[in-house]
Design a protein around this motif. Structure first.
Motif, PDB file in Angstrom:
ATOM      1  N   ALA A 204      -5.961   3.392  -2.292  1.00  0.00           N
ATOM      2  CA  ALA A 204      -5.426   4.385  -3.234  1.00  0.00           C
ATOM      3  C   ALA A 204      -5.942   4.109  -4.642  1.00  0.00           C
ATOM      4  O   ALA A 204      -6.334   5.017  -5.361  1.00  0.00           O
ATOM      5  N   SER A 205      -5.977   2.833  -5.048  1.00  0.00           N
ATOM      6  CA  SER A 205      -6.446   2.559  -6.414  1.00  0.00           C
ATOM      7  C   SER A 205      -7.942   2.710  -6.540  1.00  0.00           C
ATOM      8  O   SER A 205      -8.454   2.920  -7.621  1.00  0.00           O
ATOM      9  N   SER A 208      -9.257   6.710  -2.934  1.00  0.00           N
ATOM     10  CA  SER A 208      -8.726   7.593  -1.892  1.00  0.00           C
ATOM     11  C   SER A 208      -7.530   8.348  -2.462  1.00  0.00           C
ATOM     12  O   SER A 208      -6.633   7.749  -3.045  1.00  0.00           O
ATOM     13  N   LYS A 209      -7.520   9.677  -2.316  1.00  0.00           N
ATOM     14  CA  LYS A 209      -6.516  10.458  -3.038  1.00  0.00           C
ATOM     15  C   LYS A 209      -5.321  10.852  -2.178  1.00  0.00           C
ATOM     16  O   LYS A 209      -4.528  11.697  -2.564  1.00  0.00           O
ATOM     17  N   LEU A 211      -2.520   9.269  -1.336  1.00  0.00           N
ATOM     18  CA  LEU A 211      -1.200   8.923  -1.858  1.00  0.00           C
ATOM     19  C   LEU A 211      -1.291   8.446  -3.296  1.00  0.00           C
ATOM     20  O   LEU A 211      -2.270   7.810  -3.680  1.00  0.00           O
ATOM     21  N   GLN A 212      -0.237   8.708  -4.077  1.00  0.00           N
ATOM     22  CA  GLN A 212      -0.193   8.162  -5.432  1.00  0.00           C
ATOM     23  C   GLN A 212      -0.083   6.635  -5.338  1.00  0.00           C
ATOM     24  O   GLN A 212       0.672   6.106  -4.525  1.00  0.00           O
ATOM     25  N   VAL A 213      -0.856   5.930  -6.168  1.00  0.00           N
ATOM     26  CA  VAL A 213      -0.904   4.472  -6.106  1.00  0.00           C
ATOM     27  C   VAL A 213       0.498   3.864  -6.197  1.00  0.00           C
ATOM     28  O   VAL A 213       0.871   2.976  -5.435  1.00  0.00           O
ATOM     29  N   VAL A 216       2.536   3.633  -3.064  1.00  0.00           N
ATOM     30  CA  VAL A 216       2.144   2.585  -2.124  1.00  0.00           C
ATOM     31  C   VAL A 216       2.709   1.241  -2.583  1.00  0.00           C
ATOM     32  O   VAL A 216       3.171   0.431  -1.779  1.00  0.00           O
TER      33      VAL A 216
END
Ligand code: ASP
Ligand code: MG
Length: 417
Positions: A204-205, A208-209, A211-213, A216
């Motif tokens: 995510a960070s 990859s979009k 999920l919002q970081v 997670v």
């Protein structure tokens, strides 16, 4: 019977037809006997429109009033979904962040959740009522609506799941799970059955979009088993209601993943810019003088590479920032020139950072060498490298970004299994 939090993103609630489709997903779980709370985003495009209006009204607007405006998108969809569920004979009630309440800190526009009182929702779920919660919002200490930052309804959902001790948080979106890499770049990308929290956090960070970081991070801290799945399928298709093995990707504790691969996925982030400060004085306090002012200007510095100087007097410092911040960063650094004592600033924009991610790296040697060899065979030049225990990030020319993703994806055999 289980307790499930179901979250639906903007594209999943884009219009009344889509909301009806979402209601059918909810009905399926309710009919199966589960206790359900739902978290919704605003209709897709709505939040952008609302943000645009606040800017048009006054570019220097008050952040509390920004929140009053942009939180309204989720208020609309929570009410509409509750109405739709009621029309299908399901006992449902909408909840705004302040009604629960979801307590946040005072950072309007980018608030953090501090505490959620889940008791009323738990009680109502026990009575068979579905709570439809407006995502992206809470109540600040100033007693005003606070929003959580763009993409924040994922975080709302995971936080609610933790607060009501849900068995699982199902994030319904417009993709059907988390893939080994972006399938638009590599059609051979595969959907992962399970991903560890830490790996997902890196993915995510690192670009990859899905999920919002922040969501997670929260899932990892509270061990919320989070499931990414598609709302764009027939809600009653075979297997959709299979609680133990539905279609999608489970984000969970590493221990739950039995067949751990060395590499789990390849992420990439576009629009990176590189800044090199040449012949920086090699003495204590220099890094602080460079990165302190950048931080104060809210410029997000990413990869940092400093060489060991040959004679202990001068060294080179290279780091990356988002291309959009390059000019600002250069200006900040020029202002620091005397304090830092460097010769010249060199920069390059339009770069790509490709990252190889996997917890298996902890116990396997040669993972980085495989990447370097594969890129070399394609003639791709590496500009900078950073590593952590579970990732290798490589900075390259933007033109080679997609080729690098495909090359690494196959170098680790991710397209084969
Ligand atoms: N509607 C908000 C946004 O667009 C929150 C979200 O969708 O997660 O950022
Ligand atoms: Mg989203």
């Amino acid at each position: 019977m289980a307790r499930i939090v179901m979250k639906f993103g903007g594209t999943s609630v884009a219009d009344i037809d889509r909301i009806r489709n979402v209601a059918r997903h909810v009905k399926r779980e309710v009919d199966a006997g589960h206790e359900v709370a739902v978290v919704v985003s605003a209709m897709s495009g709505k939040t952008n429109e609302l943000v645009g209006w606040t800017k048009a009204a006054d570019a220097m607007h008050d952040a509390r009033e920004y929140d009053a405006v942009v939180a309204s998108g989720e208020q609309v969809t929570s009410g509409l979904l509750a109405i739709t569920l009621q029309s299908m004979g399901i006992n449902a009630r909408s909840w705004q962040g302040w009604q629960i309440p979801i307590h946040t800190d005072n950072s309007h526009g980018a608030a953090r959740i501090l505490e959620i009182d889940g008791s009323e929702i738990i009680k109502r779920m026990g009575e068979g009522q579905v709570a439809v919660v407006a995502g992206f919002q809470g109540l600040g200490p100033d007693n005003r609506i606070a929003t959580l930052g763009r993409g924040g309804s994922d975080t709302s959902a995971v936080a609610i799941a933790a607060a009501v001790k849900a068995d699982r948080c199902d994030i319904y979106t417009d993709v059907d799970g988390v893939y080994t890499t972006d399938p638009r770049i590599e059609p051979k990308a595969r959907r992962l059955k399970k991903v560890g929290f830490e790996e997902m956090l890196e993915m995510a960070s690192l670009g990859s979009k899905v999920l919002q970081v922040r969501s997670v991070e929260l899932a990892m801290v509270f061990k919320v088993r989070t499931f990414v799945r598609s709302s764009f399928v027939d809600p009653d298709a075979p297997g959709m209601g299979d609680f133990l093995n539905p279609p999608g990707t489970l984000i969970c504790d590493e221990e739950e993943i039995v067949e751990q691969e060395v590499v789990t996925g390849i992420a990439y982030a576009k629009d990176e810019a590189q800044i090199s400060l040449r012949r920086v004085a090699d003495r204590p306090g220099v890094s602080a003088a460079i990165f302190g002012p950048l931080a104060e200007t809210h410029i997000n510095v990413d990869m940092i590479v400093q060489n060991i100087s040959e004679d202990g007097s001068r060294t080179d410092m290279t780091f990356t920032v988002p291309t959009g911040d390059l000019e600002k960063a250069q200006k900040v650094l020029e202002d620091q020139k005397d304090k830092v004592g460097f010769d010249v600033i060199q920069s390059e924009s339009g770069l790509v950072k490709v990252s190889v991610i996997g917890v298996g790296m902890r116990s396997h040697a040669g993972v980085a060498a495989t990447a370097f060899k594969a890129l070399a065979e394609k003639g791709i030049n590496i500009k900078a490298i950073t590593t952590s225990e579970i990732k290798i990030s490589i900075l390259i020319d933007g033109a080679y970004g997609e080729l690098a993703v495909r090359t690494l994806h196959s170098a680790y055999g991710l397209d084969k299994k």
